[in-house]
Write a protein that holds these residues in place. Sequence first.
Motif, PDB file in Angstrom:
ATOM      1  N   ALA A  57       0.791  -1.242   0.000  1.00 24.06           N
ATOM      2  CA  ALA A  57       0.000   0.000   0.000  1.00 24.06           C
ATOM      3  C   ALA A  57       0.819   1.287   0.000  1.00 24.06           C
ATOM      4  O   ALA A  57       0.267   2.364  -0.170  1.00 24.06           O
ATOM      5  N   SER A  58       2.122   1.187   0.211  1.00 23.27           N
ATOM      6  CA  SER A  58       2.912   2.427   0.242  1.00 23.27           C
ATOM      7  C   SER A  58       2.895   3.099  -1.125  1.00 23.27           C
ATOM      8  O   SER A  58       2.916   2.424  -2.150  1.00 23.27           O
ATOM      9  N   PRO A  59       2.903   4.427  -1.163  1.00 23.99           N
ATOM     10  CA  PRO A  59       3.046   5.096  -2.462  1.00 23.99           C
ATOM     11  C   PRO A  59       4.482   5.016  -2.977  1.00 23.99           C
ATOM     12  O   PRO A  59       4.740   5.378  -4.123  1.00 23.99           O
ATOM     13  N   ARG A  60       5.408   4.562  -2.117  1.00 24.28           N
ATOM     14  CA  ARG A  60       6.812   4.494  -2.534  1.00 24.28           C
ATOM     15  C   ARG A  60       7.124   3.108  -3.090  1.00 24.28           C
ATOM     16  O   ARG A  60       7.313   2.154  -2.332  1.00 24.28           O
ATOM     17  N   LYS A  61       7.177   3.009  -4.421  1.00 24.18           N
ATOM     18  CA  LYS A  61       7.619   1.748  -5.029  1.00 24.18           C
ATOM     19  C   LYS A  61       9.068   1.551  -4.621  1.00 24.18           C
ATOM     20  O   LYS A  61       9.851   2.509  -4.643  1.00 24.18           O
ATOM     21  N   ALA A  62       9.410   0.334  -4.224  1.00 22.49           N
ATOM     22  CA  ALA A  62      10.750   0.047  -3.687  1.00 22.49           C
ATOM     23  C   ALA A  62      11.021   0.840  -2.406  1.00 22.49           C
ATOM     24  O   ALA A  62      12.176   1.095  -2.056  1.00 22.49           O
ATOM     25  N   GLY A  63       9.946   1.253  -1.732  1.00 21.30           N
ATOM     26  CA  GLY A  63      10.086   1.789  -0.376  1.00 21.30           C
ATOM     27  C   GLY A  63      10.243   0.627   0.598  1.00 21.30           C
ATOM     28  O   GLY A  63      10.330  -0.543   0.184  1.00 21.30           O
ATOM     29  N   ASN A  64      10.234   0.930   1.879  1.00 26.70           N
ATOM     30  CA  ASN A  64      10.569  -0.101   2.877  1.00 26.70           C
ATOM     31  C   ASN A  64       9.560  -1.253   2.915  1.00 26.70           C
ATOM     32  O   ASN A  64       9.943  -2.422   2.844  1.00 26.70           O
ATOM     33  N   THR A  65       8.287  -0.915   2.995  1.00 28.10           N
ATOM     34  CA  THR A  65       7.299  -2.004   3.071  1.00 28.10           C
ATOM     35  C   THR A  65       7.220  -2.754   1.745  1.00 28.10           C
ATOM     36  O   THR A  65       6.991  -3.967   1.725  1.00 28.10           O
ATOM     37  N   PRO A 132       2.949   1.171   5.365  1.00 33.63           N
ATOM     38  CA  PRO A 132       3.744   1.925   6.336  1.00 33.63           C
ATOM     39  C   PRO A 132       2.855   2.480   7.436  1.00 33.63           C
ATOM     40  O   PRO A 132       1.627   2.533   7.274  1.00 33.63           O
ATOM     41  N   VAL A 133       3.473   2.881   8.539  1.00 33.19           N
ATOM     42  CA  VAL A 133       2.729   3.615   9.575  1.00 33.19           C
ATOM     43  C   VAL A 133       2.594   5.057   9.106  1.00 33.19           C
ATOM     44  O   VAL A 133       3.581   5.709   8.791  1.00 33.19           O
ATOM     45  N   TYR A 134       1.375   5.509   8.999  1.00 38.97           N
ATOM     46  CA  TYR A 134       1.094   6.919   8.715  1.00 38.97           C
ATOM     47  C   TYR A 134       0.276   7.448   9.892  1.00 38.97           C
ATOM     48  O   TYR A 134      -0.837   6.976  10.135  1.00 38.97           O
ATOM     49  N   PHE A 135       0.816   8.411  10.569  1.00 42.43           N
ATOM     50  CA  PHE A 135       0.131   9.012  11.719  1.00 42.43           C
ATOM     51  C   PHE A 135      -0.482   7.929  12.614  1.00 42.43           C
ATOM     52  O   PHE A 135      -1.671   7.921  12.889  1.00 42.43           O
ATOM     53  N   THR A 165       4.835  -3.970   8.137  1.00 45.47           N
ATOM     54  CA  THR A 165       4.779  -2.523   8.311  1.00 45.47           C
ATOM     55  C   THR A 165       6.181  -1.966   8.544  1.00 45.47           C
ATOM     56  O   THR A 165       7.127  -2.721   8.837  1.00 45.47           O
ATOM     57  N   ALA A 166       6.313  -0.657   8.390  1.00 44.55           N
ATOM     58  CA  ALA A 166       7.578   0.045   8.669  1.00 44.55           C
ATOM     59  C   ALA A 166       7.230   1.409   9.224  1.00 44.55           C
ATOM     60  O   ALA A 166       6.185   1.987   8.892  1.00 44.55           O
ATOM     61  N   CYS A 167       8.096   1.910  10.089  1.00 45.53           N
ATOM     62  CA  CYS A 167       7.877   3.253  10.631  1.00 45.53           C
ATOM     63  C   CYS A 167       9.223   3.907  10.926  1.00 45.53           C
ATOM     64  O   CYS A 167      10.247   3.221  11.015  1.00 45.53           O
ATOM     65  N   ALA A 168       9.195   5.223  11.072  1.00 49.42           N
ATOM     66  CA  ALA A 168      10.432   5.961  11.354  1.00 49.42           C
ATOM     67  C   ALA A 168      10.841   5.796  12.818  1.00 49.42           C
ATOM     68  O   ALA A 168      12.037   5.677  13.122  1.00 49.42           O
ATOM     69  N   ASP A 169       9.875   5.774  13.702  1.00 44.81           N
ATOM     70  CA  ASP A 169      10.181   5.612  15.138  1.00 44.81           C
ATOM     71  C   ASP A 169      10.928   4.306  15.378  1.00 44.81           C
ATOM     72  O   ASP A 169      10.608   3.291  14.753  1.00 44.81           O
ATOM     73  N   SER A 173       6.063  -0.201  19.614  1.00 40.03           N
ATOM     74  CA  SER A 173       4.710   0.264  19.968  1.00 40.03           C
ATOM     75  C   SER A 173       4.129   1.126  18.841  1.00 40.03           C
ATOM     76  O   SER A 173       2.913   1.132  18.626  1.00 40.03           O
ATOM     77  N   THR A 174       4.977   1.834  18.116  1.00 44.28           N
ATOM     78  CA  THR A 174       4.485   2.619  16.971  1.00 44.28           C
ATOM     79  C   THR A 174       4.069   1.676  15.841  1.00 44.28           C
ATOM     80  O   THR A 174       2.988   1.824  15.262  1.00 44.28           O
ATOM     81  N   ALA A 175       4.917   0.694  15.537  1.00 41.48           N
ATOM     82  CA  ALA A 175       4.574  -0.268  14.473  1.00 41.48           C
ATOM     83  C   ALA A 175       3.280  -1.006  14.812  1.00 41.48           C
ATOM     84  O   ALA A 175       2.471  -1.317  13.915  1.00 41.48           O
ATOM     85  N   MET A 203      12.812   3.158  10.406  1.00 39.37           N
ATOM     86  CA  MET A 203      12.986   3.204   8.944  1.00 39.37           C
ATOM     87  C   MET A 203      12.336   4.453   8.350  1.00 39.37           C
ATOM     88  O   MET A 203      11.265   4.397   7.764  1.00 39.37           O
ATOM     89  N   GLY A 204      12.978   5.574   8.496  1.00 38.01           N
ATOM     90  CA  GLY A 204      12.434   6.804   7.933  1.00 38.01           C
ATOM     91  C   GLY A 204      12.764   6.954   6.455  1.00 38.01           C
ATOM     92  O   GLY A 204      11.942   7.359   5.650  1.00 38.01           O
ATOM     93  N   ARG A 205      13.973   6.603   6.089  1.00 32.76           N
ATOM     94  CA  ARG A 205      14.470   6.839   4.735  1.00 32.76           C
ATOM     95  C   ARG A 205      13.985   5.748   3.778  1.00 32.76           C
ATOM     96  O   ARG A 205      13.937   4.567   4.140  1.00 32.76           O
TER      97      ARG A 205
HETATM   98  C1  FMN Z   1       2.193  10.869   5.859  1.00 34.54           C
HETATM   99  C2  FMN Z   1       3.230  10.162   6.679  1.00 34.54           C
HETATM  100  C3  FMN Z   1       2.958   9.880   7.999  1.00 34.54           C
HETATM  101  C4  FMN Z   1       3.894   9.193   8.771  1.00 34.54           C
HETATM  102  N1  FMN Z   1       3.593   8.913  10.071  1.00 34.54           N
HETATM  103  C5  FMN Z   1       4.486   8.236  10.827  1.00 34.54           C
HETATM  104  C6  FMN Z   1       4.220   7.970  12.205  1.00 34.54           C
HETATM  105  O1  FMN Z   1       3.153   8.285  12.727  1.00 34.54           O
HETATM  106  N2  FMN Z   1       5.169   7.309  12.920  1.00 34.54           N
HETATM  107  C7  FMN Z   1       6.362   6.944  12.382  1.00 34.54           C
HETATM  108  O2  FMN Z   1       7.176   6.364  13.093  1.00 34.54           O
HETATM  109  N3  FMN Z   1       6.633   7.158  11.067  1.00 34.54           N
HETATM  110  C8  FMN Z   1       5.737   7.818  10.297  1.00 34.54           C
HETATM  111  N4  FMN Z   1       6.012   8.059   8.973  1.00 34.54           N
HETATM  112  C9  FMN Z   1       7.249   7.508   8.383  1.00 34.54           C
HETATM  113  C10 FMN Z   1       7.011   6.210   7.613  1.00 34.54           C
HETATM  114  O3  FMN Z   1       6.232   5.294   8.355  1.00 34.54           O
HETATM  115  C11 FMN Z   1       8.338   5.534   7.298  1.00 34.54           C
HETATM  116  O4  FMN Z   1       9.136   6.416   6.534  1.00 34.54           O
HETATM  117  C12 FMN Z   1       8.191   4.229   6.572  1.00 34.54           C
HETATM  118  O5  FMN Z   1       9.448   3.581   6.461  1.00 34.54           O
HETATM  119  C13 FMN Z   1       7.627   4.437   5.165  1.00 34.54           C
HETATM  120  O6  FMN Z   1       7.452   3.192   4.559  1.00 34.54           O
HETATM  121  P1  FMN Z   1       7.526   3.027   2.962  1.00 34.54           P
HETATM  122  O7  FMN Z   1       8.962   3.271   2.568  1.00 34.54           O
HETATM  123  O8  FMN Z   1       7.096   1.642   2.726  1.00 34.54           O
HETATM  124  O9  FMN Z   1       6.610   4.032   2.389  1.00 34.54           O
HETATM  125  C14 FMN Z   1       5.122   8.772   8.200  1.00 34.54           C
HETATM  126  C15 FMN Z   1       5.390   9.085   6.865  1.00 34.54           C
HETATM  127  C16 FMN Z   1       4.459   9.772   6.108  1.00 34.54           C
HETATM  128  C17 FMN Z   1       4.761  10.100   4.665  1.00 34.54           C
END
Ligand code: FMN
Length: 225
Positions: A57-65, A132-135, A165-169, A173-175, A203-205
């Motif tokens: 579901a990520s909009p990033r093709k070849a993104g983390n998820t 990915p985790v979004y908000f 899933t993947a998240c920046a934190d 608990s965020t994931a 995983m922010g980048r």
């Molecule tokens: C709109 C948006 C909201 C996000 N919200 C969170 C968040 O709540 N917590 C977090 O840890 N990361 C958050 N992130 C970071 C992404 O979860 C993280 O970069 C993830 O690796 C993206 O996965 P992807 O590469 O598969 O898209 C957010 C990113 C975006 C663009």
Amino acid sequence: MKKFLLFIAVASTLMILGACNSSDNQQNNELGEQYQIKFSAETINPKPNKRVLIISASPRKAGNTDLLADEFMRGAKEVGAQVEKIFLGDYDIKFYTEPDAAPGEPIQWPQDDAQMITNKMVDADVIVLASPVYFMNINGQMKALIDRTFSRFMEIKDKEFFYITACADPLESTAMRAIDGFRGFVMCLPNPTERGMVMAIGMGRKGGVKGSQFMTQAYELGKKI
Ligand SMILES: Cc1cc2nc3c(=O)[nH]c(=O)nc-3n(C[C@H](O)[C@H](O)[C@H](O)COP(=O)(O)O)c2cc1C
């Protein structure tokens, strides 16, 4: 006829509310046995050539998820599964809207790709949900698709589920917020089994997951379908 349609509408609303009641779920989490999702590390449906549907579901093709989804796919193919990956960004999925059919008229769902993907979910043995985790939740792309399964969600039955899933934190608990989002859907389905998950934290980048332990986890999980 009107009365019959009203009855169907009320009955299905009550059924969904019953299955999705969040305070019950909290209780179910604690009580275990009433929880709507079964958990099993091993398959409950051993058979060759399983049909695996991966929804990325990520909009990033070849993104983390998406990379993790590919690793899962590689593992699953190695053990003989028929795997299809749907990158949601390649498809047109409109938001759920209330169909306004006159009594006796067939319901007109929006003309887009949601029905086709829902049909594939009905046909699959294993469904992998990757977002990915979004908000602090799953992203809108995944949720829009989930809502659109409404026309056939009671036929998405007896499936095995994996979550990615993947998240920046750097916090599990965020994931888990995204995992809870997946579970909110899965617990509304008939007889689901949760098989495993990958939570790539810190995983922010884009592409940061490459070479990490999470890629290995996804690959190994794919081999366990
Ligand atoms: C709109 C948006 C909201 C996000 N919200 C969170 C968040 O709540 N917590 C977090 O840890 N990361 C958050 N992130 C970071 C992404 O979860 C993280 O970069 C993830 O690796 C993206 O996965 P992807 O590469 O598969 O898209 C957010 C990113 C975006 C663009």
